[in-house]
Design an enzyme around this catalytic site. Structure first.
Site, PDB file in Angstrom:
ATOM      1  CD  GLU A   1       1.297  -9.887  13.213  1.00 26.45           C
ATOM      2  OE1 GLU A   1       1.070  -8.682  13.320  1.00 26.45           O
ATOM      3  OE2 GLU A   1       1.262 -10.503  12.159  1.00 26.45           O
TER       4      GLU A   1
ATOM      5  CD  GLU B   1      -0.835 -14.968   9.643  1.00 23.90           C
ATOM      6  OE1 GLU B   1      -0.279 -13.773   8.874  1.00 23.90           O
ATOM      7  OE2 GLU B   1      -1.094 -14.973  10.816  1.00 23.90           O
TER       8      GLU B   1
HETATM    9  O1  G3I Z   1     -13.382  -4.346   5.365  1.00 20.07           O
HETATM   10  C1  G3I Z   1     -13.050  -3.226   4.533  1.00 20.07           C
HETATM   11  C2  G3I Z   1     -13.950  -2.978   3.751  1.00 20.07           C
HETATM   12  O2  G3I Z   1     -15.279  -2.495   4.243  1.00 20.07           O
HETATM   13  C3  G3I Z   1     -13.264  -1.612   2.761  1.00 20.07           C
HETATM   14  O3  G3I Z   1     -14.207  -1.246   1.850  1.00 20.07           O
HETATM   15  C4  G3I Z   1     -11.985  -1.979   2.390  1.00 20.07           C
HETATM   16  C5  G3I Z   1     -11.312  -0.793   1.532  1.00 20.07           C
HETATM   17  O4  G3I Z   1      -9.825  -0.971   1.373  1.00 20.07           O
HETATM   18  O5  G3I Z   1     -11.112  -2.423   3.282  1.00 20.07           O
HETATM   19  C6  G3I Z   1     -11.606  -3.451   4.023  1.00 20.07           C
HETATM   20  O6  G3I Z   1     -10.708  -3.952   4.878  1.00 20.07           O
HETATM   21  C7  G3I Z   1      -9.580  -4.173   4.531  1.00 20.07           C
HETATM   22  C8  G3I Z   1      -9.378  -5.540   5.469  1.00 20.07           C
HETATM   23  O7  G3I Z   1      -8.236  -6.531   4.970  1.00 20.07           O
HETATM   24  C9  G3I Z   1     -10.383  -6.796   4.945  1.00 20.07           C
HETATM   25  O8  G3I Z   1     -10.320  -6.973   3.540  1.00 20.07           O
HETATM   26  C10 G3I Z   1      -8.448  -3.777   5.127  1.00 20.07           C
HETATM   27  O9  G3I Z   1      -8.374  -2.503   4.282  1.00 20.07           O
HETATM   28  C11 G3I Z   1      -7.106  -4.275   4.946  1.00 20.07           C
HETATM   29  O10 G3I Z   1      -6.025  -3.474   5.653  1.00 20.07           O
HETATM   30  C12 G3I Z   1      -7.192  -5.609   5.503  1.00 20.07           C
HETATM   31  O11 G3I Z   1      -6.078  -6.187   5.262  1.00 20.07           O
HETATM   32  C13 G3I Z   1      -5.660  -7.413   6.209  1.00 20.07           C
HETATM   33  C14 G3I Z   1      -4.505  -7.367   7.054  1.00 20.07           C
HETATM   34  O12 G3I Z   1      -4.336  -8.344   7.877  1.00 20.07           O
HETATM   35  C15 G3I Z   1      -4.664  -6.189   7.986  1.00 20.07           C
HETATM   36  O13 G3I Z   1      -3.650  -5.949   8.976  1.00 20.07           O
HETATM   37  C16 G3I Z   1      -5.423  -8.589   5.155  1.00 20.07           C
HETATM   38  O14 G3I Z   1      -6.500  -8.668   4.506  1.00 20.07           O
HETATM   39  C17 G3I Z   1      -5.169  -9.956   6.052  1.00 20.07           C
HETATM   40  O15 G3I Z   1      -4.459 -11.058   5.022  1.00 20.07           O
HETATM   41  C18 G3I Z   1      -3.810  -9.366   6.921  1.00 20.07           C
HETATM   42  O16 G3I Z   1      -3.617 -10.630   7.693  1.00 20.07           O
HETATM   43  C19 G3I Z   1      -2.600 -10.623   8.824  1.00 20.07           C
HETATM   44  C20 G3I Z   1      -2.677 -11.696   9.700  1.00 20.07           C
HETATM   45  O17 G3I Z   1      -3.933 -11.314  10.414  1.00 20.07           O
HETATM   46  C21 G3I Z   1      -1.708 -11.348  10.768  1.00 20.07           C
HETATM   47  N1  G3I Z   1      -0.508 -11.480  10.272  1.00 20.07           N
HETATM   48  C22 G3I Z   1       0.100 -10.671   9.005  1.00 20.07           C
HETATM   49  C23 G3I Z   1      -1.219 -10.985   7.978  1.00 20.07           C
HETATM   50  C24 G3I Z   1      -0.857 -10.161   6.690  1.00 20.07           C
HETATM   51  O18 G3I Z   1      -0.775  -8.764   6.906  1.00 20.07           O
END
Ligand code: G3I
Length: 385
Positions: free
Chosen positions: A167, A272
């Protein structure tokens, strides 16, 4: 005879007949399931066309998700960690790495002989706080060298392909003004690929982004790829993420992108894939960004289950998409879904938290949805023909 049966019917015999009928119908539904599967799963059906994969969350990597456990190696031949190889998890401090979970997914892929994609080395998001605090180009260069070399050499020969840079573009195709661009200029991309290639010369190296099927952003991605190639550094593929909406996939742009990216001599991957079925705030005319969308029921129209009409619409979109992928099977190398089943999808929490979305091929109980059968039927029809 009928009379006799009628006469002989007692309450308990009604029960017996009810259970026989029930087991016949359950046998039938099992047979239906088997017939639909044809005993062959996605990865086998598409073998020879392209790899089929899924992104795995931490629970699935640790084997804690008992329903996902058998399904993953059965349906998929490639996996990507959804979050656990991102900087904030794998490299939380300058001098500290945390390989616990990434070692586990490496073991899982080796055990099941699955193609493992590392996601991702250089990305502006989910960075550790120490990286965000870096102010000088030299320190950032040092971080990139340490980070890329340490991780790629640890998994040399075990991770088959890396999303080296993720990205790096704005929607208009110009460079994203990330910490990397701001301190190092756009040369940071070539440098990242050079470092990854040096640490693991045989690993495939990819540029990965969303909306790069769109003409302006696609042009930006082509520029990046050409720049890497011109510098004599290797790039093996481009990942079009494929976060799309049921209201209409950009089929023409997708087709054009497959052609244009392939013309650069690299592999095209859909990395994805998911299709949201829910409304998004920016689709609403005059949407006020300050509104509290989380409390609006119209933004979460299917909290209990997905109506049949929407299931069919989703299946149709997936069907048309996979027909397109098959048309270009010589150019498309991999299709990875961003999650295994609907309940795991990031789209339940984004762009509005707490919704119920249905973007994948498996439902919340890990049962195949009509979209799954549509995608697999394309190959069954072809094989039968
Ligand atoms: O790990 C913490 C956890 O400790 C906490 O309790 C919890 C509370 O909200 O959050 C957890 O972290 C989350 C993490 O995913 C793991 O589950 C974050 O809040 C959350 O924002 C994060 O989201 C991820 C996102 O990337 C972040 O940018 C999504 O799961 C993941 O699917 C998404 O993947 C991205 C690709 O890497 C790149 N392309 C876009 C795609 C979708 O956004």
């Amino acid at each position: 005879m009928v009379k006799y049966i009628n006469y002989k019917m007692t309450n308990s015999s009604y029960f017996v007949i009810f259970f026989i009928a029930l087991s016949i119908s359950s046998c039938k539904s099992k047979t239906d399931n088997l017939q639909s599967y044809g005993g062959t799963y996605l990865k086998d059906l598409y073998k020879g066309d392209f790899k089929i994969g899924a992104a795995l969350n931490a629970g699935q990597i640790l084997g804690r998700d008992s329903l996902a456990l058998p399904l993953i190696p059965r349906e998929f031949n490639t996996i990507t960690p959804e979050n656990i190889m991102k900087c904030e998890v794998i490299h939380p401090e300058w001098n500290r790495y945390n390989f616990d979970l990434s070692d586990k997914i490496v073991d899982l892929s080796a055990k099941n002989k699955m193609f493992l994609v590392g996601h991702t080395l250089i990305w502006h998001s989910q960075l550790s706080p120490f990286v965000r605090r870096i102010k000088s180009p030299d320190s950032l260069k040092m971080f990139m060298k340490e980070h890329i070399s340490t991780i790629t050499s640890r998994y040399k020969g075990k991770i088959n392909g890396w999303d080296v840079v993720n990205e790096a573009l704005e929607e208009d195709g110009t460079m994203r003004k990330s910490i990397f661009y701001n301190l190092l200029g756009d040369d940071y991309i070539v440098e990242a690929f050079r470092l990854a290639q040096a640490a693991d010369p045989k690993c495939e190296l990819y540029y990965n982004d969303y909306n790069i099927e769109q003409p302006k952003k696609r042009a930006g991605a082509i520029e990046i790829i050409k720049k890497i190639q011109k510098a004599g550094v290797r790039i093996d593929g481009v990942g079009i993420q494929g976060h799309w909406s049921i209201r209409g996939l950009p089929f023409k742009d997708i087709e054009e992108s497959i052609k244009e990216f392939s013309a650069l001599g690299i592999k095209v991957m859909f990395t994805e894939l998911d299709i949201t079925v829910l409304p998004n705030p920016w689709d609403l005319r005059g949407a006020d960004v300050n509104q509290n969308f989380e409390s609006k029921p119209e933004m979460n129209p299917y909290p209990k289950s997905l109506p049949d009409s929407v299931q069919v619409a989703l299946a149709n979109q997936y069907g048309t998409l996979f027909e397109l992928f098959l048309k270009y099977k010589d150019n498309v190398d991999r299709v990875t879904f961003w999650g295994v089943a609907d309940g795991n999808s990031w789209l339940n929490g984004w762009p509005i938290r707490g919704r119920t979305n249905y973007p994948l091929l498996f439902d919340r109980n890990y049962k195949p949805k009509p979209a799954y059968y549509r995608v697999s039927s394309l190959k069954k029809l072809n094989k039968g023909a």
